[in-house]
Design a protein around this motif. Structure first.
Motif, PDB file in Angstrom:
ATOM      1  N   PHE A 216      -6.035   2.883 -12.369  1.00 18.64           N
ATOM      2  CA  PHE A 216      -6.042   1.518 -12.596  1.00 18.64           C
ATOM      3  C   PHE A 216      -7.403   1.518 -13.585  1.00 18.64           C
ATOM      4  CE2 PHE A 216      -4.136  -1.901  -9.437  1.00 18.64           C
ATOM      5  CZ  PHE A 216      -3.053  -1.146  -9.269  1.00 18.64           C
TER       6      PHE A 216
ATOM      7  N   SER B 106       4.510   5.291  -3.803  1.00 22.38           N
ATOM      8  CA  SER B 106       5.222   6.613  -4.128  1.00 22.38           C
ATOM      9  C   SER B 106       6.556   6.624  -3.381  1.00 22.38           C
ATOM     10  CB  SER B 106       4.628   7.831  -4.185  1.00 22.38           C
ATOM     11  OG  SER B 106       4.962   9.029  -4.465  1.00 22.38           O
TER      12      SER B 106
ATOM     13  N   VAL C 129       3.106  12.165 -12.308  1.00 27.77           N
ATOM     14  CA  VAL C 129       2.282  12.674 -11.213  1.00 27.77           C
ATOM     15  C   VAL C 129       2.333  11.590  -9.917  1.00 27.77           C
ATOM     16  CG1 VAL C 129       0.222  13.495 -10.271  1.00 27.77           C
ATOM     17  CG2 VAL C 129       0.989  14.491 -12.406  1.00 27.77           C
TER      18      VAL C 129
ATOM     19  N   SER D 183      -3.836   4.130  -1.209  1.00 30.93           N
ATOM     20  CA  SER D 183      -4.688   5.586  -1.258  1.00 30.93           C
ATOM     21  C   SER D 183      -4.419   6.291  -2.474  1.00 30.93           C
ATOM     22  CB  SER D 183      -4.481   6.344   0.142  1.00 30.93           C
ATOM     23  OG  SER D 183      -3.171   6.890  -0.052  1.00 30.93           O
TER      24      SER D 183
ATOM     25  N   GLU E 254       0.909  12.280  -0.245  1.00 32.86           N
ATOM     26  CA  GLU E 254       0.518  13.130   0.788  1.00 32.86           C
ATOM     27  C   GLU E 254       0.419  12.452   2.015  1.00 32.86           C
ATOM     28  OE1 GLU E 254      -0.755  16.486   0.576  1.00 32.86           O
ATOM     29  OE2 GLU E 254      -0.414  15.933   2.586  1.00 32.86           O
TER      30      GLU E 254
HETATM   31  C1  LIG Z   1      -1.118   9.469  -6.838  1.00 28.62           C
HETATM   32  S1  LIG Z   1       0.273   8.373  -6.087  1.00 28.62           S
HETATM   33  C2  LIG Z   1      -0.341   8.147  -4.425  1.00 28.62           C
HETATM   34  C3  LIG Z   1       0.669   7.962  -3.540  1.00 28.62           C
HETATM   35  C4  LIG Z   1       0.448   7.540  -1.912  1.00 28.62           C
HETATM   36  N1  LIG Z   1      -0.418   6.269  -1.934  1.00 28.62           N
HETATM   37  C5  LIG Z   1      -0.484   8.724  -1.401  1.00 28.62           C
HETATM   38  O1  LIG Z   1      -1.538   8.529  -1.062  1.00 28.62           O
HETATM   39  O2  LIG Z   1       0.217   9.540  -0.845  1.00 28.62           O
HETATM   40  C6  LIG Z   1      -0.231   6.954  -6.937  1.00 28.62           C
HETATM   41  C7  LIG Z   1       0.807   6.070  -6.977  1.00 28.62           C
HETATM   42  O3  LIG Z   1       0.491   4.609  -7.555  1.00 28.62           O
HETATM   43  C8  LIG Z   1       1.512   3.989  -8.401  1.00 28.62           C
HETATM   44  N2  LIG Z   1       0.965   3.017  -9.028  1.00 28.62           N
HETATM   45  C9  LIG Z   1       0.033   3.250 -10.083  1.00 28.62           C
HETATM   46  N3  LIG Z   1      -0.205   2.139 -10.649  1.00 28.62           N
HETATM   47  C10 LIG Z   1       0.357   1.079 -10.049  1.00 28.62           C
HETATM   48  C11 LIG Z   1       0.740  -0.349 -10.253  1.00 28.62           C
HETATM   49  N4  LIG Z   1      -0.148  -1.127 -11.194  1.00 28.62           N
HETATM   50  N5  LIG Z   1       1.429  -1.065  -9.295  1.00 28.62           N
HETATM   51  C12 LIG Z   1       2.051  -0.329  -8.558  1.00 28.62           C
HETATM   52  N6  LIG Z   1       1.916   0.979  -8.178  1.00 28.62           N
HETATM   53  C13 LIG Z   1       1.227   1.682  -8.940  1.00 28.62           C
HETATM   54  C14 LIG Z   1       2.018   5.251  -9.173  1.00 28.62           C
HETATM   55  O4  LIG Z   1       3.345   4.944  -9.673  1.00 28.62           O
HETATM   56  C15 LIG Z   1       2.136   6.122  -7.889  1.00 28.62           C
HETATM   57  O5  LIG Z   1       3.318   6.454  -7.089  1.00 28.62           O
END
Ligand SMILES: C[S@@+](CC[C@H](N)C(=O)[O-])C[C@H]1O[C@@H](n2cnc3c(N)ncnc32)[C@H](O)[C@@H]1O
Length: 338
Positions: free
Chosen positions: A272, A139, A105, A266, A109
């Motif tokens: 995390f 993303s 997922v 965001s 946005e």
């Molecule tokens: C729900 S998406 C949000 C995307 C974007 N920031 C937005 O607001 O539309 C969360 C993203 O965080 C990335 N992510 C999660 N943990 C991460 C990490 N430790 N290092 C880099 N990216 C991470 C995921 O792969 C995902 O693409």
């Protein structure tokens, strides 16, 4: 598992009658409950199954299930939705199982730019410098193109239109808050993103997955994403693949010195652990030894609190401020001051 699906149904009940019905259907079907076990650990199973079905349907819009999917022109609200859903799943069960075992997922946005814009303007105003931007968890990087979108801020004082000629038009209600920071597009002189699993929207299949993640009845969001993907095809965001702890230091070192360095996240830190959040803040303290780092966060870390926009300065004169409560899809901002 059944209880988790029912919890999910309760959460979305007010937002999507279509998905609430489908969640009830899954909760009562042992085959579907077994199928969704194929999702990767930590991934929300219902979102994954529904996105996988939506993704299959986009390739086969002649299937009867499309009659209920507004994203595919469907208008039906009554009749045997559940039967059509199960039929599509049974036809594609192997492909769906494979898909949910590898995809994530990663909803991107673009409308979140409505609240990122005043936050960047605040950094710009505070430093009198243009912005060098690093997005953590970017993303597909669509919010990196924040200065290429058009905005309409509705406030009690009237409307502010910014870049109305843009193909991506974002609307936001700000009541009697923040008009002063929402009157200009910030100047961004350098931009990068990083993500564990970058989504490449110049690849039609990856773009389709992003579309499939959006609920079928949210037609405006579908249109917005399609328009933002076109902008990204003209201005491809740079996205470095890898974990933030490995990739961020190099990007911070690469950022131009003559700009204010903004690190934005965001809807990322909810993925995390609490320990990793603290680790990220400490890493930013270390990386800010030579220059301040302005961290803009928009996160929902406590459900009852909603999405909070904040600005934290890492470096020799640290400070932090909660800027606003915001809608998670950028439709409104309640600014706290200024
Ligand atoms: C729900 S998406 C949000 C995307 C974007 N920031 C937005 O607001 O539309 C969360 C993203 O965080 C990335 N992510 C999660 N943990 C991460 C990490 N430790 N290092 C880099 N990216 C991470 C995921 O792969 C995902 O693409």
């Amino acid at each position: 598992m059944r209880q988790r699906v029912l919890d999910w149904e309760a959460i979305i009940h007010d937002d999507s009658e279509l998905y609430a019905r489908l969640a009830r259907c899954v909760a009562n079907d042992q085959f579907l409950l077994d199928l969704i076990q194929a999702t990767r650990p930590g991934q929300p199973e219902m979102n994954m199954l529904l996105a996988a079905v939506h993704y299959m349907l986009m390739a086969e819009p002649g299937h009867p299930l499309a009659d209920w999917y507004q994203s595919l022109g469907g208008k039906r609200t009554d009749g045997d939705l559940e039967g059509a859903f199960v039929d599509l799943v049974m036809q594609h069960r192997d492909a769906i199982a494979k898909l949910i075992a590898v995809r994530l997922v990663q909803t991107n946005e673009v409308a979140r730019c409505t609240f990122l814009l005043p936050a960047y303007n605040l950094v710009n105003k505070t430093t009198d410098l243009p912005i060098a931007l690093i997005e953590v968890g970017t993303s597909a990087g669509l919010t990196q193109n924040i200065d290429r979108y058009g905005y309409c801020y509705d406030s009690t004082a009237g409307r502010v239109e910014l870049a109305p000629e843009s193909a991506v038009h974002l609307e936001c209600s700000i009541g009697d808050h923040v008009p002063a920071l929402a009157t200009a597009i910030p100047e961004i002189v350098w931009r990068r993103g990083l993500d564990l699993n970058p989504v490449n929207v110049t690849d039609a299949d990856e773009a389709r997955w992003l579309q499939a993640l959006i609920w079928p009845d949210q037609v405006k969001r579908h249109e917005r994403l399609a328009a933002a993907i076109k902008v990204a095809q003209l201005h491809p965001p740079t996205v470095v693949g890898g974990d933030v702890f490995n990739t961020l230091p190099e990007l911070v070192r690469a950022a131009p010195a003559e700009a204010a360095l903004v690190v934005q996240h965001s809807w990322v830190l909810n993925q995390f652990s609490e320990q990793d959040r603290e680790r990220l803040y400490t890493l930013l303290d270390d990386l800010a030894a030579d220059r301040p780092v302005y961290r803009v966060g928009a996160e929902m870390l406590r459900k009852e609190r909603g999405t909070v926009l904040d600005l934290t300065v890492h470096g020799s004169s640290p400070w932090t401020a909660e800027l606003a409560d915001v809608h998670h899809h950028g439709t409104w901002i309640k600014w706290h001051s200024g």
